[in-house]
Design an enzyme around this catalytic site. Structure first.
Site, PDB file in Angstrom:
ATOM      1  N   HIS A 119       0.861  -1.184   0.000  1.00  0.00           N
ATOM      2  CA  HIS A 119       0.000   0.000   0.000  1.00  0.00           C
ATOM      3  C   HIS A 119       0.896   1.232   0.000  1.00  0.00           C
ATOM      4  CE1 HIS A 119      -3.101   2.868   1.051  1.00  0.00           C
ATOM      5  NE2 HIS A 119      -4.003   1.932   0.830  1.00  0.00           N
ATOM      6  N   HIS A 120       0.570   2.197  -0.863  1.00  0.00           N
ATOM      7  CA  HIS A 120       1.428   3.372  -0.997  1.00  0.00           C
ATOM      8  C   HIS A 120       1.454   4.189   0.299  1.00  0.00           C
ATOM      9  CE1 HIS A 120       3.955   6.144  -2.951  1.00  0.00           C
ATOM     10  NE2 HIS A 120       3.442   6.104  -4.155  1.00  0.00           N
ATOM     11  N   GLY A 121       0.452   3.995   1.134  1.00  0.00           N
ATOM     12  CA  GLY A 121       0.464   4.674   2.440  1.00  0.00           C
ATOM     13  C   GLY A 121       1.539   4.123   3.358  1.00  0.00           C
TER      14      GLY A 121
ATOM     15  N   ASN B 136       6.085   7.286   3.245  1.00  0.00           N
ATOM     16  CA  ASN B 136       6.510   8.072   2.103  1.00  0.00           C
ATOM     17  C   ASN B 136       7.462   9.167   2.550  1.00  0.00           C
ATOM     18  OD1 ASN B 136       4.710   7.425  -0.445  1.00  0.00           O
ATOM     19  ND2 ASN B 136       3.465   7.119   1.391  1.00  0.00           N
TER      20      ASN B 136
END
Lengths: 462, 462
Positions: A138-140, A309
């Site tokens: 998940h990009h989170g 990120n």
């Protein structure tokens, strides 16, 4: 159970996610078994992996949404490995087309929020006895650079190493590299939030300056959010994805960059602009103003990995409005340089808040359901991730190719990500199935734009 | 574009669907290529199928939700066949386990509501050169009997037939059988609704009678909704499925049924009760009162197919409270007979409304989010579908097995469906991954309960 609060920018990924826009990121690796591999090489290591039921961060993190988003660490015995580890096969002939179709489908399904946010798919049946490993995060939780660091942990430059640990046993921090971990975990008790807020002053100032410059036209090359034209890529999207790949010798990019005194990234953006110009022209849909790319920039201090990120965004024009390949390259270079200069002028603590401010209107658009219904923040996300520079192996199987299937949003139906790895440029195209007809063409035209640029710069036959 | 309103019971399937409870139904077919098949037999017919871009109902129906749920008929060129038709392969060794895992995953993903509600997966790589066809439909559009009719259209008893049409070219009504179609399509302009309402009088009367009988205990064997005990199968479920299968000679069921003067269905319910008794005992979770099954009954006039559900429900006890296999069989028989007698006493036009009334509390529970949080309507759905009685072929490939992966709800984490086909009883188990530990055991115990029942009735060695 301990828990760690999410930084605001990580948490935002969970707030903007909808059924049509799962925030899945790759990687996809393509591997060749070692020359002496037995017939059951693949099922053999999958079986070994199945026995390995200890989990390193973030493979044992679960999202807790209330009261504020946080990661809780699950004990090993609450993780259902058979759910996360999946053994698949391609139908004959097991070519690029069949793999692209499979990745498209796997990448279209959202991760299950009740479990740690990862899947690991081992895919056999590629032609020539090769196989693939597609991991879904998940990009989170992980960005492109963190993913590349993961490789450095679970892969090795040593082609003779065997009995290697699976990715979840190693984690993103590398094998027991606690120091790196300590530097990068967001502090508990909300310190991350406080630090973010203190950086907002500088960020707000930079945003005001940028807006003023954009309004006055004093720096013609600088672009920012909402300067992009409307294109066919920028409407509402549906849940299904297309996925295509291209691989080139990185040396080709470097020769052009050196000859033209620009960066490899400029070359990449410029040939993408060329391909997109041709593709949009064929649909009679080339906008008058240049297509704008939102380019994530890694803002980690070097040597750091860490969950979450750590990216900022530079906005750059791909100069789809310029036909001549050299003129286009020069103009792309100026556009990127203007964006970068603005970023570099920021004090370090303001970079993350500035990214939030730049993304703010976009995030708000998405939450309000306006994405794809109003002018786009940028036409696409175009990303260039520096992967490992030396050949890597897993249990003697050489990693040949390394791609980054990525995230789409309403209003942004295309993501182009380049992973450089061991002297090769691996470019992947993630598109919305219903918005990007014949996406494969875009991939092919990129190669042709590179040929054309080489010829123009005069480095084709070096 | 014409459109057809959904009957209330069909529409209900769409209202109760959530991410954790996709209303997917099979079928799953397992086939053996003909003896003279070329190596590319499978990819060859898949390629032919890809060229066939005309669509018969319901393969060209799309759900329109507003203002009231209706089917609209899409023109052929608006249907993205490459999306619906999928060619897959199993990893080695391609056994029952690998197929079960793949079907579990495919069955866990909801259908995309923006498109016609079907997928057709051709799966190669089963051991012995066999392959599978798994089709996914929405239960709001097709029930088990309609699915069996589909087979009768796109398959043939003629093993020498070749160049056969794909399922979407044939549709559920059979090859151009317009008369059957006319009988079964719900009339436009709401006539279906009006007819439903006129039948409610008789249905309400029957419900009142049933409730009175249940209260007074005057018919001890009769059971109805919300008479079921709480079991481990009846909590909230998650989105992921498990899928297991068992196949038996149907003659074994028939011999027991004949010897005991009961039906094949009684035998099926009784051995399931035996298996469940043992399984629940092992988890120290056997309830004192009997587990109750909700048994769908086909209420089509014979010879009719038609889109949508034409089923009613009988509630029956599986008598998990009885250890002796013969006593259990006798008690199951009485319970089913009582439920059936009630149904048969209904006037024909009241059957559908009666089903709605019986399901009403359950549907309301689901809509209110109470499913799995209060007492269950029944412990499981257990279904017995009469499939084709003669061996069928597709392009010379013999259909060996035929299963019905089915639907789960909050509060009902297990579905057991038996398809009889060509002298074989094909039983499939669809369970919630997180609620039914070791579901395969339940399948194995069913076979052992059959052995035991045969021995008790004295027909084992016939």
């Amino acid at each position: 159970m301990t828990s760690t609060f999410l930084k605001p920018f990580d948490a935002a990924w969970f707030y903007v996610e909808k059924a049509e826009t799962p925030a899945n990121v790759g990687p996809l690796l393509i591997l060749t078994p070692p020359a002496d591999a037995p017939d059951n090489f693949i099922s053999g290591f999958v079986e070994q992996w199945r026995q390995h039921k200890t989990f390193a961060p973030p493979f044992n993190y679960r999202l807790k949404r209330n009261p504020i988003p946080a990661w809780e660490v699950l004990p090993d015995d609450e993780i259902d490995l058979d759910y996360h580890l999946r053994h698949l096969a391609l139908p004959a002939p097991g070519g690029e087309r069949e793999l692209g179709i499979m990745i498209s489908r796997l990448h279209s399904h959202p991760l299950e929020m009740k479990r740690p946010l990862w899947e690991c798919h081992v895919i056999e049946g590629l032609e020539g006895g090769r196989f693939a490993i597609y991991m879904k995060f998940h990009h989170g939780q992980l960005d492109g650079v963190a993913t590349a660091r993961l490789f450095e942990g679970f892969l090795t430059p040593d082609s003779s190493a065997r009995g290697m640990l699976p990715p979840w046993a190693v984690g993103v921090y590398g094998n027991g590299d606690r120091e790196v971990k300590q530097q990068n975990t967001t502090p508990r008790e909300g310190a991350g939030f406080r630090k973010s807020i203190s950086g907002f002053a500088g960020a707000t100032k930079a945003l005001i300056q940028m807006t003023a410059k954009l309004r006055s036209g004093s720096e013609a090359e600088l672009t920012g959010p909402f300067q992009a034209p409307n294109t066919i890529f920028n409407g509402r999207i549906s849940a299904q994805r297309r996925f295509a790949t291209q691989q080139y010798d990185l040396a080709r990019f470097k020769r052009v960059a050196k000859a033209a005194n620009v960066t490899v990234n400029d070359v990449f953006l410029s040939i993408t602009g060329g391909a997109m110009r041709r593709y949009l022209s064929e649909f009679d849909a080339l906008p008058e103003r240049s297509v704008t790319g939102q380019v994530p920039v890694n803002v980690r201090p070097s040597g750091q990995a860490g969950v979450g990120n750590q990216i900022a965004f530079v906005y750059a024009r791909l100069r789809t409005d310029i036909e001549d390949p050299i003129d286009r390259l020069a103009a792309v270079h100026s556009s990127v340089a203007a964006g970068k200069a603005l970023h570099e002028s920021l004090p370090a603590e303001s970079v993350a808040p500035f990214t939030m401010l730049l993304s703010g209107p976009y995030i708000a658009q998405t939450i309000l359901g306006l994405g794809g219904r109003v002018s786009p923040a940028a036409n696409l996300v175009i990303s260039n991730v520096a992967g490992p520079s030396v050949p890597l192996y897993f249990n003697g199987a050489g990693i040949e190719e390394m791609y980054g299937p990525s995230v789409l949003f309403h209003g942004q139906a295309l993501n182009i990500t380049m992973f450089s790895y061991a002297g090769r440029a691996n470019i992947s195209y993630t598109g919305c199935r219903d918005s990007i007809p014949s996406m494969q063409k875009l991939a092919v035209y990129t190669g042709e734009a590179l040929d054309e640029l080489e010829a123009a710069v005069g480095v084709r036959n070096l």
